[in-house]
Scaffold this active site. Sequence first.
Site, PDB file in Angstrom:
ATOM      1  N   HIS A  60       0.867  -1.193   0.000  1.00 55.30           N
ATOM      2  CA  HIS A  60       0.000   0.000   0.000  1.00 55.30           C
ATOM      3  C   HIS A  60       0.898   1.235   0.000  1.00 55.30           C
ATOM      4  O   HIS A  60       1.624   1.484   0.961  1.00 55.30           O
ATOM      5  CB  HIS A  60      -0.899  -0.003   1.241  1.00 55.30           C
ATOM      6  N   HIS A  89       1.545   5.459  -2.046  1.00 48.58           N
ATOM      7  CA  HIS A  89       1.032   6.559  -2.867  1.00 48.58           C
ATOM      8  C   HIS A  89       2.212   7.223  -3.581  1.00 48.58           C
ATOM      9  O   HIS A  89       2.821   8.162  -3.064  1.00 48.58           O
ATOM     10  CB  HIS A  89       0.282   7.574  -2.007  1.00 48.58           C
ATOM     11  N   GLN A 126      -9.936   9.229  -4.362  1.00 50.72           N
ATOM     12  CA  GLN A 126      -9.607   9.847  -3.079  1.00 50.72           C
ATOM     13  C   GLN A 126     -10.787  10.625  -2.481  1.00 50.72           C
ATOM     14  O   GLN A 126     -11.033  10.576  -1.276  1.00 50.72           O
ATOM     15  CB  GLN A 126      -8.406  10.782  -3.247  1.00 50.72           C
ATOM     16  N   HIS A 130      -9.367   1.653   0.455  1.00 48.47           N
ATOM     17  CA  HIS A 130      -9.137   2.292   1.750  1.00 48.47           C
ATOM     18  C   HIS A 130     -10.425   2.067   2.548  1.00 48.47           C
ATOM     19  O   HIS A 130     -11.489   2.567   2.166  1.00 48.47           O
ATOM     20  CB  HIS A 130      -8.908   3.797   1.590  1.00 48.47           C
ATOM     21  N   GLU A 151     -10.644   4.001   7.526  1.00 47.69           N
ATOM     22  CA  GLU A 151      -9.418   4.671   7.986  1.00 47.69           C
ATOM     23  C   GLU A 151      -9.817   5.865   8.864  1.00 47.69           C
ATOM     24  O   GLU A 151      -9.798   7.016   8.442  1.00 47.69           O
ATOM     25  CB  GLU A 151      -8.569   5.133   6.804  1.00 47.69           C
ATOM     26  N   ASP A 208       2.811   3.105   2.787  1.00 51.91           N
ATOM     27  CA  ASP A 208       1.792   4.146   2.616  1.00 51.91           C
ATOM     28  C   ASP A 208       2.360   5.446   2.063  1.00 51.91           C
ATOM     29  O   ASP A 208       1.973   5.880   0.983  1.00 51.91           O
ATOM     30  CB  ASP A 208       1.047   4.401   3.926  1.00 51.91           C
ATOM     31  N   TRP A 212       0.683  13.548   4.346  1.00 48.79           N
ATOM     32  CA  TRP A 212       0.214  12.731   5.459  1.00 48.79           C
ATOM     33  C   TRP A 212       1.337  12.258   6.387  1.00 48.79           C
ATOM     34  O   TRP A 212       1.067  11.813   7.496  1.00 48.79           O
ATOM     35  CB  TRP A 212      -0.548  11.515   4.932  1.00 48.79           C
TER      36      TRP A 212
END
Length: 412
Positions: free
Chosen positions: A51, A53, A143, A201, A204, A300, A306
Amino acid sequence: MLIKNARLLDGRIVNIYIEDGIISCFNCKEHDEEIIDAENHLVIPPYFNMHFHLDSVFLPVLNKSGTLWEGIKIWKDVKGKLTEEDVIKRAVTAVKLMVAQGTLWIRTHVDITEKSLTLLHSLLKVREEVKEIADIQITAFPQDGIYTDKGNDELLRKAIQLGADNVGLIPHNEITREDGVRSIKFAIKLAKEYGKIVDGHIDETDDPNSRFLEVLAKYTLEYNYEGKVSAGHVTAMHSWDPAYRYRILPIVARAGIHVIPNPLVNVSLQGRFDNYPKRRGMAPIKEMLSYGINVALGHDCIMDPWYPLGSGNMLHVLFMAIHLDQMLSPDEIISSINLITYNGAKVWSLKDYGINIGNRANLLIMAEDDVIDLLRFMSPPLYVIKDGKVVAKEGKLVYFKGKWEKVLKKPV
């Protein structure tokens, strides 16, 4: 290639002969080809990052509150301004950094609610550009939600038609629970239509009332899609009542849903609204494993809206996981390596994974002699070997496009 004196995870010390990119035999006679002496150090299969991005990696932005929601707001303001050239440069840099540290399989999410689909086009090119050093799966990730803006459902379909590997979703970010349920049904139906995997996702949040995993399990079973669905994060599980987990986790196991916690970022983003005690922010790995649920880990984020840190080393992810979930007996530490190796291969449905005769010669030669020391020191591999070829050395160099390159920690 011949790798001498390799210590396998089961303790055996063998000589591994590689021919035409395949492990052809153990303990063969020495040959004149390239010989590497592992010196009785661990030789293990490479890591999975299940996982990530790549579209947001290395973005120099500041999330002042440290919350998931501020990160999403920052990203919404930034994503439409990114150029293809910029996305490709940052993503390729991140891939090389991960390869240097032993990761050869990366599942990345790409935001397809950026309506020009610049981010998707960029990562499709990255997938092709880096294929000699890493295998990448792209999840088309809405998203902002599938039903929060008109047309997002069609953007998701278009992303699959353009070449994304997996169908994404984010039901807890839909405006209503009803839309969240509808988004799950849409994602599984779309995946079935195109023969794709679902990679969402899911839950979360710290909210104990966020329970979309149960909906995902229901429709996975109803649509006969067992084993083809992954649930990322599921941080709400840390707030669920134990009696509820006792009821729902066997159903998740029966649906064959893979759960992918992201320990570094989960513990950073969750619990931000708590005083003390603060929740740890991670789905309980030991408990899920006890029900037969396949659990694999993701990194991630690296230096993005983030998460301000991260080096791409999956051992850092695993180190955090075993501390948060107190998997610290010797047996638990040793078996935890599966969370970034064999369990990832199950999610990926990779059949020729592992150091066995007849499998593709993908392996890492480590500096340590056992898994406990591997997690104590978290050193990068001495050698990263993909399909019988050395593609990285000592965490510093990657062989890319015909030459050795120093590994950049962030784009210049």
